[in-house]
Every structure is written in structure tokens, then in C-alpha cells.
Design an enzyme around this catalytic site. Structure first.
Site, PDB file in Angstrom:
ATOM      1  N   TYR A 164      -6.764  -2.546  35.033  1.00  0.00           N
ATOM      2  CA  TYR A 164      -6.807  -2.988  36.428  1.00  0.00           C
ATOM      3  C   TYR A 164      -7.770  -2.141  37.259  1.00  0.00           C
ATOM      4  CZ  TYR A 164      -5.500  -3.752  41.269  1.00  0.00           C
ATOM      5  OH  TYR A 164      -5.542  -4.020  42.606  1.00  0.00           O
ATOM      6  N   HIS A 194     -13.523  -5.045  51.760  1.00  0.00           N
ATOM      7  CA  HIS A 194     -12.332  -4.427  52.336  1.00  0.00           C
ATOM      8  C   HIS A 194     -12.623  -3.709  53.661  1.00  0.00           C
ATOM      9  CE1 HIS A 194     -10.611  -5.596  48.621  1.00  0.00           C
ATOM     10  NE2 HIS A 194      -9.586  -4.772  48.632  1.00  0.00           N
ATOM     11  N   ASN A 307      -8.147   3.882  47.789  1.00  0.00           N
ATOM     12  CA  ASN A 307      -6.754   3.602  47.474  1.00  0.00           C
ATOM     13  C   ASN A 307      -5.879   4.825  47.763  1.00  0.00           C
ATOM     14  OD1 ASN A 307      -5.070   2.124  44.575  1.00  0.00           O
ATOM     15  ND2 ASN A 307      -4.816   1.773  46.744  1.00  0.00           N
ATOM     16  N   TYR A 395      23.569  18.483  82.318  1.00  0.00           N
ATOM     17  CA  TYR A 395      23.236  18.456  80.893  1.00  0.00           C
ATOM     18  C   TYR A 395      21.754  18.724  80.622  1.00  0.00           C
ATOM     19  CZ  TYR A 395      27.806  16.249  80.035  1.00  0.00           C
ATOM     20  OH  TYR A 395      29.138  15.967  79.950  1.00  0.00           O
ATOM     21  N   ARG A 398      21.849  22.543  80.708  1.00  0.00           N
ATOM     22  CA  ARG A 398      22.832  23.177  79.842  1.00  0.00           C
ATOM     23  C   ARG A 398      22.656  22.801  78.371  1.00  0.00           C
ATOM     24  NH1 ARG A 398      28.877  21.346  80.244  1.00  0.00           N
ATOM     25  NH2 ARG A 398      28.025  20.499  82.186  1.00  0.00           N
ATOM     26  N   PHE A 444       0.637   4.425  46.111  1.00  0.00           N
ATOM     27  CA  PHE A 444      -0.143   4.096  47.304  1.00  0.00           C
ATOM     28  C   PHE A 444       0.726   3.609  48.455  1.00  0.00           C
ATOM     29  CE2 PHE A 444      -0.300   0.497  44.255  1.00  0.00           C
ATOM     30  CZ  PHE A 444       0.586  -0.344  44.911  1.00  0.00           C
ATOM     31  N   GLU A 529       1.273  -8.186  47.097  1.00  0.00           N
ATOM     32  CA  GLU A 529       1.663  -7.004  47.881  1.00  0.00           C
ATOM     33  C   GLU A 529       2.711  -7.483  48.889  1.00  0.00           C
ATOM     34  OE1 GLU A 529      -2.169  -5.894  49.331  1.00  0.00           O
ATOM     35  OE2 GLU A 529      -2.930  -5.479  47.325  1.00  0.00           O
TER      36      GLU A 529
END
Length: 657
Positions: A164, A194, A307, A395, A398, A444, A529
Site C-alpha cells: 500500500y 492532497h 501521513n 468563591y 476562596r 495516523f 476512512e
């Protein structure tokens, strides 16, 4: 022969110059002539001689005199921009660099190096690399690991094994086998396709962090990149040539594919790059100007560059460091407010926190004692209300150890995850040289840093939420016993009225930003994905929440110092007087209304640069040294959050002491 790279209407032109006595005006006109020559409509000009223009440096955007000789006005291979009259007012005008980026021209090339091995990078190291304090080199161990990893890839290619991303397509195309003569084209196509991000580019600091972190991951030796290519990438980093990386486009699952692809695009000489020398220009020109050649990708190297979770993690690294800085200083600001509101220190007693021994809570209570302990640092303000009838405080005063404390523990937890991620191999497939094989997995996926950064945003926001409530107490005369909105002649003057509104607006906006992005997932890549982390947005919004928190605390710091003015001539403790003096060195007291935004920005800058911590820290450290030998059963984490990073066995051993 000198040559210059000239930007004209969005295009870059290389203009050689045979005679250095020629003028800046000649260079501008020659650039326009070359621009017009390449346009079928002559660029809309009837005659080059009729064009009116200005010439300015890309570095710093300084205007040049057209009559100056080139040898006096410019260095060889300098980048300049020709701005044609009327263009700057046009919506189509494309400047050579975005607004504000020219400030980075203050960059000075570092002399020191950080040696990366893929195993020991810290958040502090990465932030320093982002700021340009260091160059990068590899350790000899890292070099050997990279070489052995590459040998596995070369063997796969030689034997034509189907693997791959090396000899196949990507994502849905994982079953498509690529011919051997197309493997290099496959990697270039991957980077180009990409590179599909949108939005503003990362700042130079953030892009340097991104590139440095990717180099560190490659140095681990599980990515299959060649040592030759990795050294080329390091040379690009050391020259501060930075790719145009849009901030949006990653879903944080198959790595931060879009931003890392933009990062790689510049490395191969395509798209845009920026350097202190050039500003924004075509990548090939920027590399050329620094004596560098574009990377020629070998099989698997495009995938090796894009990647991983480095976008999420590098931004997360900045977020963690800024969160740590503002959390420390929030204790100091709150202590100053407590003094102005004439609060009591009894709530910070050691025994109270020893029986609920969360490390952050103990640490915060200790800091309050170190700043407010009247026996150690006499306070005239505290003495003035010693015998008042008030039993306990609100508060927001404190409970600071409990509220600020969990923020400290949150930051420590997130820093541990981010530090692990900094030194993790996040490729797919992974190359295991010791086994001589590649294995596909899911390192990844950005779920770890995504979840952690969502948690960080929620934690740090609470510092702003409680700070805004303290600002309200300072401004409200029924709660503070001070003039309304901390100003004399109220009505004529509005004082801190709208500054408090600004704080409220920031807190409200942060509430929406605290919705976790990592609870969302959208299936991508044709359902291959099918679960994603959305970690890129988690990192970006965490940074926005942290910035809002810094700004709210800057307003509280100004308000507390203004409150001191109405308590004079009484003085607070020595460390808090030092903080007051620091603020007054950049912001004068509020006598009557004036433009307030610059004051808020000045106070914000003090917090960003950790100046408030720097003036108070010596007193905190001294108090710590004088109070460590205590007989009370206090957790060993009382004086340091570092214990959160120890192994559980180490913690157990220390608790037995």
C-alpha cells in the site's frame, strides 16, 4: 551577473541585470515589460512607458527610490515587488505577502542546533524551533535508522512487491497496482492532489514548528524516506523556507493530509513559499534564492511526508506551552485581586489542601501563600482589615486553588499526551527494518491529541470564567467598596465598564468553542476512512480559547492595579508590588477616560512574554526553599506538577516516604 526576482500582479519574474549601475526604475520597467510580453492582451496596457508604478522590497515592504542604482539599493537575488498605480485599490490586487507577515523580517539566522533523534523532542524544544532559535541536525543513530528503513523500501520496489502507498494507489484506490515506471509520478500526484486546504496560511512560527515536527517523526526511521531527501528537507528548514500551509482542511484521521501536503508541495518546488529574505513567492524561486533545489520524490516519499498527526500536535504543543504560562500567571493576578478586595488568606492554609491532595490544588494554594503570607511579606493592605467582621470570601477568591488547580492538572495531563505524540511514528504503512517488512496500521489517527486538546480548551477556559467574575467584583462598588468601574468622577468617566463587557464577550465566545470537536466524525474517502478525529479544529480552537483567557486575565490585571490606586498610600506585599510596578512601566494609572485597547494589548503582551511570572517567580522560589521542611502530611507533589509525569511505581515509592 546579478539577478532579481520581481512580483508583478500575482506573477513572479526572474530579471537578470548586466549592469549594476542601472536603476531601480529600470528594474521595475523591465519587469513590467516582461509581464506584458507574456499576456495576450498586453496586460491591459497600451504602452509600457505609460505605466506608473512603485517598487518595494518584499522583506519589510520598504519603498525604493526609482533613481537609486541597483548595486546600492538591492542585494543580488533580492525579492522585490512592483505595485502598479491603481492596483492596490483593486479587489484583484495580490500582495507579495499577507498583512503582518513582514514583521517576521526581524528573524535572525540561528547559530545553535538541536539534534533530533525522533525520541526526545520536548514541547519547549518545538516552540523554540518555531521561534527560529535553533537549526536542526540529525543524530548519527537517527541517520542509521533512516538508511535501514529506506533499504526495505528499495527492496520492495526492486522485487515489485504489492505494498500500500508504495506500489498501489491510496485510500479507495489501495487495490490499484501502479506500474514501476509510474511510482515517482504517483508520489508527486499524491502531494499535488492532497494540497486542497483553505483558509489563512499558518504563521511562519507555526509552519516552522510543523516542519520541524515532521522532520523529527521521519528521524525515527519508520517512514521509509531516504536520508538524502530528509537532509534536503532539513536544509530547507535551516534556511527558513516555509511552505504556504492553509490552516483548514484536515479531519485528523489519515493524518493531517491536506496541511502536510501543502508543506510537501513547497519542498518539491511547487506552490508558494515564504522566507525572511523573499516574503511570499513561487516556491522554486524561494528555494533557488537560498541555493536549494526542489526535492525529487522517490517511491513512498510523498506518503512519508504527508501521513501523520503533526498539524494537530504542533499546534497542540503551542497550546500547551501557552496554557502553562497563563495558568501560572493567573494565580498571581488572582492574588493581586484578592488583596485589592481585602480578602483573607485563611482558605489557602496548608492543612486544608493536605486533606484533598490534588497536585494542582496544592500547588496553587502554595503560590497564593508565597505571594500573600503577611509573616513573610508584610502587607499594609492586609493589616488594614485584619480585624474586620468578614468570615469568608466569595468563591471566586476562596476557591482559586480548587478551580485553578484542576486547570494545572489538566495541562499536565495534556502535556504528557502531546509529548508522547511528538515522538511517535504516525505513518501508514510503517516500515520495520528489523523485520524487513511494512505493516499497515492506524497510528495516523488523531484521536489522542484531539481528545486531549478538547480537554485542554475546557480546562483553560475556566481560568477566564472565574477571572471575569473577579473583574465584576472589582468594578461593582457594592462588592468592592471601590469607586464604580474603578474611576473617579463616575458618569463623566466610564472607567472599566466596557473592559468588563469585553471580558464577558470573550468568555461567552469561549463557551461555544469549548464544545468538543472530537465528538464529531464524518466518513471520508468513500467510507475507507469511516471515523475521523477532527483534531485540526480541536487544536485551532484550543489556541483561540487560550488567547481569550490571556486577554481576560490582562483586563483583570489592569483592573486590580487600578484598584490599588484607590488604596494608596497602603502597600501590598513585596512580590505583588513588583507586579504592580511592572504593569505601571507600560500602562499609566487611569485618571480619566482614554483609549483603552492599547492598555489591554500592553498587559496581554506582558502575559504572553511571561513578564508577570518573571517578576514574581524569585519570591515564590525563595518562599519554597524556606518552607519545604514541613511536618504536615503533605503530598510530595505539593511543590511540583512534574510528579504527574512519573511512572506509577515512582509515585508509589515517593508516597511511602
Amino acid at each position: 551577473m546579478p539577478r532579481y526576482t520581481v512580483h508583478v500582479r500575482g506573477e513572479w519574474l526572474a530579471v537578470p541585470c548586466q549592469d549594476a549601475q542601472l536603476t531601480v526604475g529600470w528594474l521595475g520597467r523591465e519587469a513590467v515589460r516582461r509581464y506584458v510580453k507574456n499576456k495576450p492582451d498586453n496586460g491591459g496596457f497600451t504602452s509600457v512607458d505609460d505605466v506608473c508604478f512603485l517598487v518595494r522590497r518584499c522583506k519589510g515592504l520598504g519603498l525604493l527610490d526609482n533613481e537609486d542604482p541597483l548595486e546600492v539599493a538591492l542585494e543580488d537575488n533580492e525579492f522585490v515587488e512592483v505595485v502598479i498605480e491603481g492596483d492596490a485599490m483593486s479587489p484583484d490586487f495580490i500582495p507579495s505577502q499577507p498583512e503582518g507577515v513582514y514583521l517576521y523580517s526581524k528573524y535572525r539566522e540561528p547559530e545553535k542546533y538541536i539534534a533530533l533523534d525522533g525520541d526526545s523532542l520536548t514541547t519547549e524544544n518545538l516552540v523554540s524551533l518555531g521561534k527560529g532559535h535553533y537549526k536542526i541536525k540529525l543524530t548519527s543513530t537517527a541517520e542509521k535508522r533512516v538508511q535501514k528503513s529506506r533499504e526495505v523500501i528499495d527492496s520492495i520496489v526492486k522485487e515489485r512487491t504489492v505494498v500500500y502507498g508504495i506500489t498501489t494507489g491510496f485510500g479507495k484506490f489501495a487495490r490499484t497496482v501502479i506500474p514501476i515506471n509510474k511510482l515517482q509520478e504517483l508520489q508527486v500526484n499524491l502531494v499535488r492532489s492532497h494540497s486542497s486546504g483553505v483558509g489563512k496560511p499558518l504563521s511562519p512560527e507555526r509552519c516552522r514548528m510543523l516542519l520541524a515536527l515532521r522532520i523529527n517523526v521521519l528521524a525515527k526511521g519508520y517512514s521509509g524516506i531516504s536520508l538524502e531527501t530528509l537532509k534536503q528537507v532539513i536544509e530547507v528548514f535551516n534556511a527558513s523556507c516555509l511552505s504556504y500551509v492553509p490552516e483548514k482542511g484536515t479531519v485528523g484521521a489519515s493524518g493531517d493530509l491536506a496541511p502536510l501536503s501543502h508543506l510537501a508541495l513547497g519542498l518539491i518546488g511547487e506552490g508558494k513559499m515564504w522566507s525572511p529574505k523573499s516574503g511570499w513567492a513561487d516556491a522554486k524561486y524561494v528555494l533557488q534564492a537560498h541555493g536549494l533545489k526542489p526535492v525529487v520524490l522517490k517511491p513512498k516519499e510523498g506518503l512519508a511526508l504527508i501521513n501523520g498527526t503533526q498539524m494537530i500536535t504542533s499546534l497542540g504543543c503551542e497550546a500547551v506551552e501557552r496554557a502553562s504560562a497563563i495558568a501560572r500567571q493567573a494565580d498571581i493576578v488572582a492574588a493581586l485581586t484578592l488583596e485589592v478586595l481585602k480578602g483573607t488568606t485563611k482558605a489557602f492554609d496548608t492543612d486544608i489542601h493536605a486533606v484533598r491532595p490534588h497536585p494542582g490544588q496544592i500547588e496553587v494554594a502554595f503560590r497564593f501563600r508565597s505571594l500573600l503570607d503577611s509573616d513573610h511579606h508584610p502587607s499594609e493592605i492586609a493589616e488594614s482589615h485584619r480585624f474586620c467582621d468578614r468570615v469568608q470570601d466569595a468563591y471566586t477568591l476562596r476557591c482559586c486553588p480548587q478551580v485553578h488547580g484542576v486547570v494545572n492538572d489538566t495541562i499536565a495531563f495534556v502535556k504528557n499526551i502531546i509529548t508522547t505524540e511528538l515522538n511517535s511514528a504516525t505513518d501508514n504503512p510503517m516500515v520495520f527494518a528489523s523485520r524487513g517488512e511494512t505493516i499497515s496500521g492506524g497510528n495516523f489517527h488523531g484521536e489522542y491529541p484531539a481528545k486531549a486538546l478538547d480537554y485542554l480548551a475546557i480546562g483553560v477556559h475556566e481560568l477566564a470564567a472565574i477571572s471575569e467574575r473577579r473583574i465584576e467584583r472589582l468594578c461593582n462598588p457594592s462588592l468592592s467598596e471601590l469607586p464604580a468601574f474603578l474611576v473617579a468622577e463616575g458618569g463623566l468617566n466610564s472607567g472599566f465598564m466596557i473592559a468588563h463587557c469585553t471580558a464577558a464577550a470573550l468568555v461567552s465566545e469561549s463557551k461555544a468553542l469549548c464544545h468538543p470537536s472530537s465528538v464529531d466524525s464524518l466518513s471520508t474517502s468513500a467510507a475507507t476512512e469511516d471515523h475521523v478525529s477532527m483534531g485540526g479544529w480541536a487544536a485551532r480552537k484550543a489556541l483561540r480559547v487560550i488567547e481569550h483567557t490571556e486577554q481576560v486575565l490582562a483586563i483583570e490585571l489592569l483592573a486590580a492595579c487600578q484598584g490599588i490606586e484607590f488604596l494608596r498610600p497602603l502597600r501590598t506585599t513585596t512580590p505583588l508590588e513588583k507586579v504592580y510596578d511592572l504593569v505601571r512601566s507600560v500602562v499609566r494609572p487611569w485618571i480619566k477616560d482614554r483609549f483603552m485597547a492599547p492598555d489591554i494589548e500592553a498587559a496581554h503582551r506582558l502575559l504572553l512574554e511571561q513578564k508577570v511570572w518573571e517578576v514574581a517567580a524569585p519570591y515564590i522560589d525563595k518562599y519554597k526553599m524556606e518552607h519545604i521542611p514541613e511536618s504536615r502530611p503533605v503530598s510530595p507533589t505539593a511543590f511540583s506538577l512534574e510528579s504527574l509525569h512519573r511512572k506509577s511505581s515512582k509515585i508509589a515509592e515517593s508516597e511511602d516516604l
